[in-house]
Design an enzyme around this catalytic site. Structure first.
Site, PDB file in Angstrom:
ATOM      1  N   HIS A   1      18.203  62.176 174.196  1.00  0.00           N
ATOM      2  CA  HIS A   1      17.923  61.295 175.337  1.00  0.00           C
ATOM      3  C   HIS A   1      17.074  60.073 174.974  1.00  0.00           C
ATOM      4  CE1 HIS A   1      19.616  64.256 178.000  1.00  0.00           C
ATOM      5  NE2 HIS A   1      18.696  65.156 177.734  1.00  0.00           N
TER       6      HIS A   1
HETATM    7  F1  V1D Z   1      10.651  71.873 184.535  1.00  0.00           F
HETATM    8  C1  V1D Z   1       9.812  71.036 183.956  1.00  0.00           C
HETATM    9  C2  V1D Z   1       8.476  71.363 183.811  1.00  0.00           C
HETATM   10  C3  V1D Z   1       7.638  70.481 183.222  1.00  0.00           C
HETATM   11  C4  V1D Z   1       8.118  69.295 182.767  1.00  0.00           C
HETATM   12  C5  V1D Z   1       9.456  68.981 182.899  1.00  0.00           C
HETATM   13  C6  V1D Z   1      10.324  69.839 183.489  1.00  0.00           C
HETATM   14  C7  V1D Z   1      11.751  69.516 183.622  1.00  0.00           C
HETATM   15  C8  V1D Z   1      12.811  70.321 183.869  1.00  0.00           C
HETATM   16  N1  V1D Z   1      13.924  69.548 183.899  1.00  0.00           N
HETATM   17  N2  V1D Z   1      12.224  68.294 183.470  1.00  0.00           N
HETATM   18  C9  V1D Z   1      13.524  68.338 183.631  1.00  0.00           C
HETATM   19  C10 V1D Z   1      14.408  67.158 183.496  1.00  0.00           C
HETATM   20  N3  V1D Z   1      13.817  66.045 184.147  1.00  0.00           N
HETATM   21  C11 V1D Z   1      14.051  65.705 185.419  1.00  0.00           C
HETATM   22  C12 V1D Z   1      13.208  64.560 185.883  1.00  0.00           C
HETATM   23  C13 V1D Z   1      12.648  64.714 187.230  1.00  0.00           C
HETATM   24  N4  V1D Z   1      13.275  63.436 187.620  1.00  0.00           N
HETATM   25  C14 V1D Z   1      12.490  62.411 188.107  1.00  0.00           C
HETATM   26  C15 V1D Z   1      13.846  63.320 186.271  1.00  0.00           C
HETATM   27  O1  V1D Z   1      14.852  66.307 186.085  1.00  0.00           O
HETATM   28  C16 V1D Z   1      14.616  66.770 182.056  1.00  0.00           C
HETATM   29  C17 V1D Z   1      15.480  67.702 181.320  1.00  0.00           C
HETATM   30  C18 V1D Z   1      15.521  67.313 179.872  1.00  0.00           C
HETATM   31  C19 V1D Z   1      16.537  68.090 179.086  1.00  0.00           C
HETATM   32  C20 V1D Z   1      16.395  67.817 177.640  1.00  0.00           C
HETATM   33  C21 V1D Z   1      17.508  68.351 176.756  1.00  0.00           C
HETATM   34  O2  V1D Z   1      17.697  69.713 176.981  1.00  0.00           O
HETATM   35  O3  V1D Z   1      18.727  67.733 177.029  1.00  0.00           O
HETATM   36  C22 V1D Z   1      17.133  68.134 175.328  1.00  0.00           C
HETATM   37  N5  V1D Z   1      17.959  67.828 174.415  1.00  0.00           N
HETATM   38  O4  V1D Z   1      17.336  67.668 173.250  1.00  0.00           O
HETATM   39  C23 V1D Z   1      16.076  67.912 173.429  1.00  0.00           C
HETATM   40  C24 V1D Z   1      15.912  68.192 174.737  1.00  0.00           C
END
Ligand code: V1D
Ligand code: CA
Length: 607
Positions: free
Chosen positions: A144
């Site tokens: 990402h």
């Molecule tokens: F659940 C959480 C607790 C703490 C911090 C972050 C998270 C979390 C879960 N899912 N963050 C997410 C995703 N972010 C959002 C944001 C909220 N919105 C404003 C955007 O939903 C991010 C998920 C990232 C996934 C990363 C990956 O698995 O694809 C990856 N690939 O390579 C490394 C990581």
């Protein structure tokens, strides 16, 4: 039905990159990303005895300079400085490189990035050198990360850096992403070039990062070279394989990549803490097995994966598979035994969750994607041969501004002049023939030609929202895969925009030389015409470098691993000085954010 394990394909020389420190980093309490999972996987791999079957290498850490082949100087400078204590101060002027709780400024953040990116860069260098057929970096796969922004737990895009390295020796690189999230950072980086094809399989619809619609297929010269496979919750191994295999088969047949990078994000596994697919370990690994079966140089990277015991199991199983080793279904004793109870089995079975992907939906998706692929003309330069491992660098010549004279002629003249100046006119007798020149060299000559096209410069000048990305890993002045910045696309999706977006576009618009290659323009008569030029370049380069050139980018992996049984690293002849001479090294494409621009000089020129 579970895919049959595939063990009995020819043995591969596998390089495995691991840094003992990687497991020590923490994104912070409550953050789902746990670098410790790499340590768990490594421990399991070792306890299965797999370290005896492959070259275990501790990667050199990536330097800032290597990172700025893709990222901006400002961003990397920021990452290298930021700490939990300084983050507020460093962002007080409105600079926002780290957004939200996804990408915290944790202790040791930059060191973590150097390890992750260093592993993938080393993996690419290793394949380029021909020493290994397969290279693994489970600490990489951070798909990402954007040019000037962290996103989704990813700060430095090791994948883009590795692909750029592969592009030094390969005409076409295929990137495949089986993480449950869309591989947006990699897709964006190569969205307008045909030299990299990206294919991401991901959950789509109310899911991070929100991009990856089936209709997103690339732009400009890259149109058709991005493939997106948007899926719903609960897809199982059978249905996934039924899409993955024919789509990838089609791409492999048609695109014929010189190398493949497979992001093996393990959050597509059943039972993942953040994911909602239902792949078993074997279903996930079947993608790896399928790619392995093509016998094309392959890099396997990590990525997401939040149920750490399953991540360790799956990456261990996939390491075994790449080695052709069958693993006992009972886990061997290991340092993290308590994670794997009560069964202490290797397997990650599917769950009973519903599959929300109907047969009709999946069939429609497959047809649409394969139809899209069928509509493409022949893949760029497929009729020609791969570039040689040791790239030559005719692209390094400074050309005159005389737009009217024939381009080949100008390149040829310049190269001849340079050669004659140093070595006399010894080539002149050969000029009208191809003698001594391989198809590869001939190809290289003609492919380079595209990079000087006036058409490209004009093409670029008409774009809006195009920004530069410094490009250095292709030989200086060679075509850049980066001729755009799709910040606008992501701004729409993620609700970021306004002044920042405008600023971005303005700031980096002038990357006129960062243009996609015009492979389609290559014709055999051009090859013949540019043959003389490449012969001169080959001869010159060989004189200038005292012999062979190397496709590597820097000192080899510095040390054998701490495993004791790791294969010692072969003698390194790719010193920085050597590369400096060869013109293959670290030139930073001359974009606004490049070191070259900052330092006021071009760093790498052969002439
Ligand atoms: F659940 C959480 C607790 C703490 C911090 C972050 C998270 C979390 C879960 N899912 N963050 C997410 C995703 N972010 C959002 C944001 C909220 N919105 C404003 C955007 O939903 C991010 C998920 C990232 C996934 C990363 C990956 O698995 O694809 C990856 N690939 O390579 C490394 C990581
Ligand atoms: Ca994906």
């Amino acid at each position: 039905m579970e895919p049959e394990p595939v063990y009995r394909t020819p043995r591969r020389r596998v390089a495995y990159y691991y840094d003992n420190d990687v497991g020590n980093f923490s994104y912070g309490l409550g953050h789902p990303m746990k670098p410790h999972r790499m340590r768990m996987a490594n421990n399991l791999i070792t306890n299965y005895g797999l370290h005896k079957k492959m070259d275990i290498l501790r990667p050199k850490r990536a330097t800032k300079e290597q990172m700025t082949r893709f990222h901006t100087d400002e961003y990397i400078e920021f990452l290298s400085k930021v700490t939990p204590e300084t983050v507020a101060e460093l962002t007080s002027d409105g600079t926002r490189f780290l957004i939200g709780e996804d990408c915290p400024a944790f202790d040791g953040l930059f060191e973590f990035c150097t390890i992750s990116a260093g592993g993938s860069l080393s993996a690419a260098t290793r394949l380029n050198s021909g020493e290994s057929d397969v290279a693994i970096n489970w600490g990489g796969g951070l798909h990402h990360a954007k040019k000037r922004e962290a996103s989704g737990f990813c700060y430095v895009n090791d994948i883009v850096l590795a692909i750029l390295e592969l592009l030094r020796t390969h005409l076409r690189v295929l990137y495949i992403d089986i993480d449950i999230h869309h591989g947006d950072g990699v897709e964006e980086a190569f969205y307008t070039t045909d030299r990299v094809m990206t294919a991401s399989f991901h959950k789509f619809g109310d899911f991070f990062p929100g991009t990856g619609d089936v209709r997103d297929i690339g732009m400009k010269r890259g149109k058709g070279y991005s493939v997106n496979v948007p899926l719903r919750d609960g897809i199982g191994s059978f249905e996934f394989g039924n899409l993955f295999r024919p789509i990838i088969q089609h791409i492999m047949d048609w695109y014929q990549p010189g190398a493949v990078v497979l992001q093996c994000g393990a959050d597509s596994l059943a039972g993942d803490k953040l994911g909602c697919f239902n792949l078993s370990m074997r279903g996930h690994a079947d993608c790896v097995a399928f790619l392995k079966s093509f016998n094309v140089p392959l890099i396997c990277l990590g990525g997401g994966g939040y149920t750490v015991r399953n991540v360790a199991r799956t990456w261990t199983y996939e390491t075994g598979l790449l080695l052709g080793e069958e693993l006992d279904e009972d886990l061997p004793y290991n340092d993290y035994m308590q994670y794997f109870g009560p069964e202490y089995k290797l397997d990650v079975p599917p769950t009973s969750m519903d599959n929300l992907n109907s047969r009709e939906y999946l069939e429609g998706l497959k047809s649409k994607i394969i139809d899209n692929l069928r509509q493409l003309p022949q893949a760029p330069s497929v009729q020609m041969q791969e570039t040689p491992r040791n790239s030559l660098n005719p692209a390094d010549v400074e050309l005159s501004d005389d737009e009217d004279s024939d381009l080949d002629e100008r390149i040829s003249r310049k190269l001849r002049d340079a050669h004659i100046q140093r070595y006399g006119d010894e080539l002149s007798g050969d000029e009208e023939s191809d003698h001594g020149m391989s198809d590869d060299e001939s190809f290289l000559a003609s492919s380079r030609r595209g990079s000087y096209s006036g058409l490209m410069a004009r093409d670029l000048s008409t774009r809006s929202a195009i920004t530069s990305t410094t490009l250095s890993t292709l030989p200086p002045k060679a075509p850049s895969p980066f001729d755009h910045d799709l910040g606008h696309k992501y701004m729409q999706t993620n609700g970021v925009g306004g002044a920042k977006g405008k600023g971005r576009a303005k700031r980096t618009f002038f990357a006129a030389r960062a243009a996609a290659p015009h492979w389609a323009e290559l014709q055999s008569h051009q090859q013949a015409h540019t043959a003389n030029m490449i012969a001169a370049a080959a001869s010159f380069a060989s004189h200038a470098n005292g012999g062979g050139l190397s496709g590597s980018h820097g000192p080899g992996d510095a040390s054998p691993s701490e495993f004791g049984e790791g294969t010692p690293v072969p003698g390194n002849h790719n010193s920085a000085a050597h590369l400096q001479q060869s013109g293959l090294g670290i030139g930073n494409g001359g974009g606004r954010h490049s070191h070259a621009a900052v330092n006021g000089s071009r760093r790498m020129t052969a002439f």
